[in-house]
Each structure stands twice: as structure tokens, then as C-alpha cells.
Design an enzyme around this catalytic site. Structure first.
Site, PDB file in Angstrom:
ATOM      1  N   GLU A  83       3.021   2.731   4.742  1.00  0.00           N
ATOM      2  CA  GLU A  83       2.049   3.557   5.467  1.00  0.00           C
ATOM      3  C   GLU A  83       1.226   2.731   6.451  1.00  0.00           C
ATOM      4  OE1 GLU A  83       0.021   5.448   2.220  1.00  0.00           O
ATOM      5  OE2 GLU A  83       1.502   7.068   2.111  1.00  0.00           O
ATOM      6  N   LYS A  99       2.832  -2.536   3.690  1.00  0.00           N
ATOM      7  CA  LYS A  99       2.064  -2.137   2.509  1.00  0.00           C
ATOM      8  C   LYS A  99       2.923  -2.165   1.240  1.00  0.00           C
ATOM      9  CE  LYS A  99      -0.647   1.796   0.824  1.00  0.00           C
ATOM     10  NZ  LYS A  99      -0.920   3.224   0.956  1.00  0.00           N
TER      11      LYS A  99
HETATM   12  C1  BGC Z   1       1.378   4.996  -1.397  1.00  0.00           C
HETATM   13  C2  BGC Z   1       2.303   6.184  -1.507  1.00  0.00           C
HETATM   14  C3  BGC Z   1       2.064   6.854  -2.838  1.00  0.00           C
HETATM   15  C4  BGC Z   1       0.593   7.188  -3.033  1.00  0.00           C
HETATM   16  C5  BGC Z   1       0.296   7.718  -4.414  1.00  0.00           C
HETATM   17  C6  BGC Z   1      -0.062   5.449  -1.589  1.00  0.00           C
HETATM   18  O1  BGC Z   1      -0.911   4.358  -1.534  1.00  0.00           O
HETATM   19  O2  BGC Z   1       1.512   4.397  -0.139  1.00  0.00           O
HETATM   20  O3  BGC Z   1       3.642   5.767  -1.418  1.00  0.00           O
HETATM   21  O4  BGC Z   1       2.833   8.014  -2.913  1.00  0.00           O
HETATM   22  O5  BGC Z   1      -0.182   6.033  -2.865  1.00  0.00           O
HETATM   23  O6  BGC Z   1       0.634   6.777  -5.389  1.00  0.00           O
END
Ligand code: BGC
Length: 768
Positions: A487, A599
Site C-alpha cells: 500500500e 510495506k
Molecule cells: C495491510 C493490508 C491488510 C490490512 C488489515 C493493512 O495494513 O496493508 O494488506 O489487509 O492491514 O490487516
């Protein structure tokens, strides 16, 4: 690194009250049973830092979306599992002085989460400004045998005086979520009743009409004998309680035992709740606290028999893996196919208790191997039941056909409103398809395809068909404007992972269709009719599969995370000033997006899922390129890297990343445990041991193992259930012992060699 808790193989122990870390501890010491969960808040009043949290699985609220700039297609609401009636509360006064640990002098504080038997206890001595000192012992649990029941025993011993102790057990429905968008409270009162020794409170959500009835009963005990006390009743809006006063002598222990039942309209009709709740509560009360606690210990013993991982020679790793398994078993039991696994379980409010791709990408393997196959199947059926909503979701975004599952959901509707996540993280659709493959590959339950699986696969494939576009310039299909699992980059073109999982889904759907066509012909005809599937669609999918564009960097010999990745300034994490980590707490979002830092596993997530399709050298090149650029700021990251490192024989790296995933919350590694524990990544920790160090895979319907032992460990052992067999694997320095604890014989592959293990027999293989 700060040490928060003591090391112990079966317990999490905090031996000092640290008010500034209280929220971290409240999350860590949470208790739950899949039906409800409770943060480790104190029973008595506390004016220090705390996040009071009692949650009922599946009871949520569509909190009106709050965004700075509205965009068409945004969800109307952000769903959140509700903070519900605080049922643990017991106000305490000593000769008129209120007990509040923020205001007293506290000594000998100890909070222990007993994972073996499933309870939380706390002891301390408190000194009031009057100089009076008391010793307090509190123990509580939520029952895994009687899911609606919670019980607390709270004892006080006056240490240097004789006087009056008052207990005020209560039920408080006047609670709110800290993440409420408009500071609204979500519950309204329906009815309440207070009598001597008992009370009940029936509340209802202001939207969606969920009803929750909480009922309490209590006894006051002196020297283990019930004692009669003066009782006062008190009631306020959404609040009921009693106050009882007891005169005690110096060193004489007095205890209150509080029993609570929480029943909801998810299971019963609203007008039945009081009656049903009273029966359930009375039954628990008749059993008595000690019996309930014994039942709890026995039930946990059973759970541990199937899911424990034993690590000899490293108590820190042992404690950590048990903590992860314990929390997973506290969060989801698989009995109710309307429920799923929130990233924080019942330990905090972040992520709203909603369902993310985490379930399919990370949690399924744990439940597949440690529980009956119907549990993982229920997780798949949860998505099957939400297929119509996923189709609606695709229409809302302007697609003519297909299904786009939401990134975040409670009932199948998308309810996350950051545009890059809602609109762009479409890779989640691939994980949902992959979970079907994973389930069938593990269980062999191919009938699942015609029953439920193909409906989902076909609609997801239709979505991919429409979401790709043909680039005249590249003469390839491309996928533009996405956010991959990483992300820390948004709106990128041709995220390798997304392109790959999209085309893999198309391949798997075609393979699954062929299977049903050849093996269940009449079912196939029905399905084709029901789905209106046309030959042209399949032909188009094949064209996409054959002509999908995949960005690569020839120089490094790696798949590229996205078209523009190599335009970024290439720096490695090791060259960053450690003070700047975690980046998301030190850098502007803009700076993060422009950087090359990753990330969580992205290309590597794809190589993890599709390991069977890539050779080791390809995986190695990509691992060696991406891992040094990855900051692991999602809890979901270290586990995938640890498993791949194990596969690549990078044993030290695998171990380093294992520790990071396993102790993420216990050591508050990412400085965010105060929001709650990272429950879904805990399943990833389990995978790191079983799939990483154990090298477990299922190939051609056969269980295969390729174990190694981290050098710090003397041995480790785990159990997996595989197609009706319970298999125990113990890996030592010199040998590997595999026991078949079931009534069926089994053939397995260990380090690429086949072995037969007869029922109830074991084999020992030299570890080399
Ligand atoms: C992650 C996602 C994940 C979400 C809930 C985020 O920080 O990047 O991949 O689905 O957290 O765990």
C-alpha cells in the site's frame, strides 16, 4: 527493544503496572471465545489510560462515512463491530474510598494470561491515601464451553485494617466506539431490570436492529461461604447494577463472583432474549464458578492437543507461538458461517472487526490444518453467500458483469472509504479465488467446485475480463490504476502481483470448469445454464492468459512490482536511519509513496502463493531484490518472507523474520499494539513454522515435508490434520520423527523421499 512481558512457555506475564503501556497490555491480555471478546480492562474503575472494549462477534454498525472529499462510488458507511455492554464492571470502595489504580499506590502488580487453561488473572496490593492497604486477586474468563457465559472472581483482603468493603457489580450499555465517525453512541435502551443479586439490560443498535441482552448474577463469599449483605439497586439510562456492603476483619478475604450471560438477536428472536438469557445464566450459576473454570481448562486442553506447537530450547519463541495460536483460537471457532476474522479480532477497534483479504491469504491454512475441514469451508461459504453483494459492488463501480469482492466488509458490501483501497486494491479478488484452490488442494474436496466454488470463480473471472484492457502499444493486456498488496504505492500500472493473480484466476477457473465438465456432467450443464456462461467468454479468458503483460527487469532478472518501480530512487532499508522507522510514523505519506520502500510482500506474495509454478532461482532473485527494500510495516509481511527464506535455505533470515512475526505484539514491534493485536498475521506466524521451518506442502494429493531446525532450537513439533489423518511432526537436530496418530495409513514425502506410515505408528528419519 523494550521488554513488556516476562518470558514463560504457557503464560503472558506483566509484573508491573505501567500506565503509559496499559492500552498495549489491554490488547495483549484480551480474552475471547469466537462469540465474544473482552479487552483486559480492569473490573474496578480506572481513570488512567484505557480503552474499554467488550465486543460481540457479528454485531456491527454502519457508521456514516466520513471523508474529506466525496467520490462517486464511495461506500455510504464504515462498518464497525460495536463496543458493547461492559459486563466485567465491579466498582469497589473501601471505607468510602473508591479503588482506582491511577490514584492509589500499587505494589506487587501482576497480570497473567494463562493460555493453557484460558483465563486472565490479576493480583496487586493497593494503598489508599488513608494508609489502608488491600490485596486484590481477580480472575476471569469467557467460556469456550458455554459461549454466552463470562465469569469473574474478584477477591479483596484488607491487610492492615478492619472495615467496610463495597462491591458494585454492574452492566453498562452506555458505551461508545472510540472510532465513531461523528462521536455518536450506537446503542439505545430497550429494557432493564434490577433485583437483589441480579440485573439485566436489553439494548438495541440504533441501526440494523441488533439486540443484546446482558444478564448478571453474583454471590459474595467470605471464607468461601455465601454471605448475606445489604443490597442497593441503581439504574441509569443503559445501566444497571447493585451495591453490596460487607464488613471484613483484617486479613479476612471477601470475594464477589459475578456470572454474566450475553445473548443476542443474531441467535434468538428479540422478544425471547430475556427468557433465554435467564435460562443460560441460571444454568451457569448452578454449575458454579469453579466447575465452569474446570470445564474451561479441559476444553482448552483439548484445543491444545490439536493445535499446539512445541519449541524446545527457546522460551521466547515458544511463548510467542502459543500466544499466536491462543489468540487465533479465541477469535474464530468456525461454528458460525456468518462470522469471519477481523484483523484485530476482539482485541481492539482498529479495522472495525471487518473481513479483509487477510482471511483468505493468511488464515485459511491455519484452520485447514488444525481443525476439521468444515471450518475452513465455512470461511469459503461466507464469501459464497456474499456473491450477490460482490456483483452489486462491481456494478456500483461501473462494471457490466462479474463480481468484485470488497476489500473490507461485514455483510458483503464494501465499507472502506479510502479510494486507493476501495477502488484500487482489487487484488483481493484473486486471494478469494486462490483460497478455493488452496482448500481443494489441501482437502481434496473437489465437490466444493460444483456446489459453491465455480459460482465464485466464474464471477471473479468475469470481473478480471472486464478490468483488463488491451494495450495497442504493448500488444498485451494490461491492468491500470491499481494498488497492490504494497500500500506504499498507489494508482500504479501493471502491478505484477495483480496481473499474475488475475491471469492465474482465469487459468484456475478454466481448469475447474473442465474438471466439473468431465466428472459431474449434469451438474456442469446446470451450472453453465445458471451462470449463463458462454464459449466466447472462455475464449476471451484464454486470450488474456496468453497475452497478459508482466513487467520485468532484465538486469536484475526480477518481476517488477509495477511499470514505474525502477524509476524510483533505489535505496535499501539497511541504509535508512533506524530512527526513521517505522516510516509510516515518521515520513509524510507523500514521501512514502515516492520512495521505493515496500510495506509488505507484493511480488513475493505472488511467488509465495504460486511457488509450485516457479523455480527456486526465480524465487531467490526476487527475494534478494525485494526483501532488502521491504520495511515490513504490515504485520502480514514478515511471515511470507520467512517462509520464502526457509524455502531458499536462508535459515538465519527465516528465523529473524519468524521472530519478528511471532513476537510482533508481545514486543510491540511496530509500536501499534495499543490498537489491538494483529490477529490475522498470527496465522502467518503459524505458517512460518509449519510451511517455513516444516516445509509443509500438499503436492499431488500428498503431504510433503522438508524440515529444518533453527539453530537456536533443540526441537520443534507441530500437528496437522490431513484428509482424516492426524500427523505429528517432531524435528530435532539429528532426526525427524513423524507419527501417524490416526486410524488410517498414510504415504507422505519427506525431503522428496516417499514413506509409508501405518496407522498409530511413527517413523524416524535422519535429519542429515
Ligand atoms: C495491510 C493490508 C491488510 C490490512 C488489515 C493493512 O495494513 O496493508 O494488506 O489487509 O492491514 O490487516
Amino acid at each position: 527493544m523494550k521488554k513488556y512481558f516476562e518470558l514463560d512457555p504457557w503464560n503472558i506475564i506483566q509484573n508491573k503496572l505501567e500506565p503509559e503501556d496499559n492500552r498495549v497490555a489491554e490488547g495483549i491480555f484480551s480474552i475471547g471465545n469466537g462469540y465474544m471478546g473482552q479487552r483486559a480492562n480492569f473490573e474496578e474503575d480506572y481513570s488512567g489510560e484505557t480503552l474499554q472494549g467488550s465486543y460481540m462477534a457479528g454485531i456491527y454498525y454502519p457508521d456514516k462515512t466520513r471523508v474529506g472529499w466525496w467520490k462517486n462510488g464511495y461506500p455510504e458507511y464504515f462498518a464497525k463491530v460495536l463496543n458493547s455492554t461492559n459486563w466485567i464492571g465491579i466498582g469497589v470502595e473501601v471505607d468510602g474510598d473508591k479503588l482506582d489504580l491511577e490514584k492509589c499506590k500499587v505494589e506487587n502488580f501482576e497480570r497473567v494470561l494463562n493460555m493453557k487453561q484460558g483465563y486472565l488473572c490479576r493480583t496487586f496490593t493497593a494503598e489508599f491515601s488513608s494508609g489502608k492497604r488491600i490485596k486484590v486477586e481477580a480472575k476471569r474468563f469467557v467460556s469456550i464451553v458455554n459461549k454466552e457465559i463470562g465469569a469473574i472472581k474478584y477477591s479483596i483482603t484488607p491487610l492492615n485494617f478492619s472495615g467496610m468493603i463495597s462491591f458494585s457489580p454492574y452492566l453498562d450499555g452506555d458505551v461508545k466506539n472510540t472510532d465513531s465517525n461523528y462521536d455518536e453512541k450506537f446503542w439505545s435502551e430497550v429494557s432493564k431490570k434490577t433485583e437483589d443479586g441480579q440485573a439485566l439490560l436489553l439494548i438495541k443498535t440504533k441501526k440494523l436492529d441488533f439486540y443484546l441482552c446482558s444478564l448478571m448474577k453474583y454471590d459474595v463469599l467470605k471464607q468461601a461461604e455465601k454471605c448475606k449483605c445489604n443490597v442497593e439497586h441503581f439504574e441509569k439510562e443503559k445501566f444497571v447494577g447493585n451495591t453490596v456492603e460487607v464488613r471484613v476483619k483484617e486479613n479476612e478475604k471477601v470475594a464477589i463472583v459475578k456470572y454474566v450471560a450475553n445473548v443476542t438477536s443474531r441467535d434468538f428472536k428479540p422478544n425471547e432474549l430475556i427468557e433465554v438469557g435467564e435460562k443460560i445464566l441460571q444454568k451457569a450459576y448452578n454449575k458454579g464458578y469453579e466447575n465452569l473454570l474446570n470445564e474451561q481448562a479441559e476444553a482448552w486442553e483439548e484445543k491444545w492437543k490439536e493445535s499446539d506447537i512445541i519449541i524446545e530450547g527457546d522460551v521466547s519463541a515458544q511463548q510467542a507461538i502459543r500466544f499466536n495460536i491462543f489468540q487465533l483460537n479465541q477469535t474464530y471457532t468456525g461454528e458460525d458461517d456468518r462470522l469471519n476474522i477481523g484483523p484485530k479480532g476482539f482485541t481492539g477497534e482498529k479495522y472495525g472487526g471487518s473481513t479483509y483479504w487477510d482471511t483468505e491469504a493468511y488464515c485459511i491454512p491455519f484452520y485447514l490444518a488444525t481443525a476439521d475441514k468444515k471450518i475452513a469451508r465455512n470461511l469459503l461459504i461466507y464469501r459464497y453467500k456474499q456473491l450477490e453483494k460482490a456483483k452489486e459492488n462491481a456494478r456500483k463501480l461501473g462494471f457490466q458483469k462479474g463480481a468484485l469482492y470488497p476489500m473490507v466488509t461485514m455483510n458483503g458490501e464494501e465499507c472502506h472509504n479510502e479510494w486507493e483501497i476501495t477502488f484500487e486494491e482489487i487484488h483481493r479478488n484473486g486471494a478469494i479465488a486462490y483460497a478455493i484452490y488452496n482448500y481443494i488442494n489441501y482437502t481434496g474436496d473437489k465437490l466444493y467446485l460444483s456446489e459453491y466454488g465455480l459460482d465464485v470463480l466464474v464471477e471473479i473471472s468475469r470481473f478480471w475480463e472486464e478490468r483488463v484492457n488491451y494495450s495497442e502499444e504493448k500488444h498485451k493486456y494490461v491492468i491500470l490504476g491499481v494498488t497492490g498488496p504494497n500500500e506504499y504505492e498507489n494508482n500504479v500500472n501493471n502491478n505484477w502481483y495483480t496481473n499474475r493473480i488475475a491471469s492465474w484466476t482465469l487459468e484456475y477457473t478454466i481448469e475447474a470448469l473442465d474438471y466439473v465438465k468431465n466428472n459431474e456432467t449434469s451438474k456442469y450443464e446446470e451450472l453453465i445454464k445458471k451462470l449463463g456462461l458462454k464459449e466466447e467468454e472462455i475464449a476471451k479468458w484464454k486470450d488474456i492468459i496468453n497475452n497478459m503483460y508482466y513487467p520485468v527487469d532484465e538486469g536484475f532478472g526480477v518481476f517488477l512490482q509495477q511499470d514505474g518501480y525502477m524509476d524510483k530512487e533505489q535505496i535499501l532499508v539497511k541504509d535508512l536511519d533506524p530512527k526513521e522507522l517505522p516510516l509510516n510514523q515518521h515520513w509524510s505519506w507523500d514521501r512514502i509513496l515516492r520512495s521505493c520502500f515496500i510495506k509488505q510482500a507484493d511480488v513475493l506474495q505472488g511467488l509465495y502463493f504460486l511457488q509450485h509454478l516457479y523455480d527456486k532461482d526465480t524465487i531467490r532473485r526476487n527475494f534478494e531484490f525485494y526483501e532488502p527494500r521491504t520495511v515490513h510495516e504490515s504485520s502480514l509481511s514478515p511471515c511470507i518472507h520467512s517462509i520464502l527464506a526457509a524455502k531458499l535455505n536462508k535459515e538465519d533470515k527465516a528465523y529473524e523474520l519468524y521472530l519478528r512475526t511471532a513476537r510482533l505484539d508481545l514486543d510491540n514491534y511496530n509500536n501499534d499494539t495499543e490498537d489491538g493485536c494483529h490477529i490475522t498475521s498470527m496465522a502467518g506466524t503459524w505458517m512460518s513454522v509449519v510451511e517455513g521451518f516444516g516445509g509443509l506442502k500438499v503436492k499431488n494429493n500428498m503431504l510433503t515435508l522438508n524440515p529444518f531446525i533453527p539453530s537456536k532450537w533443540k526441537s520443534f513439533s507441530f500437528k496437522v490434520m490431513f484428509r482424516g489423518c492426524l500427523i505429528k511432526v517432531k524435528v530435532g537436530k539429528d532426526n525427524i520423527k513423524i507419527s501417524n496418530e490416526s486410524k488410517k495409513d498414510i504415504k507422505i514425502l519427506v525431503k522428496n523421499k516417499p514413506y509409508f506410515i501405518n496407522s498409530l505408528k511413527d517413523i524416524t528419519i535422519c535429519a542429515e
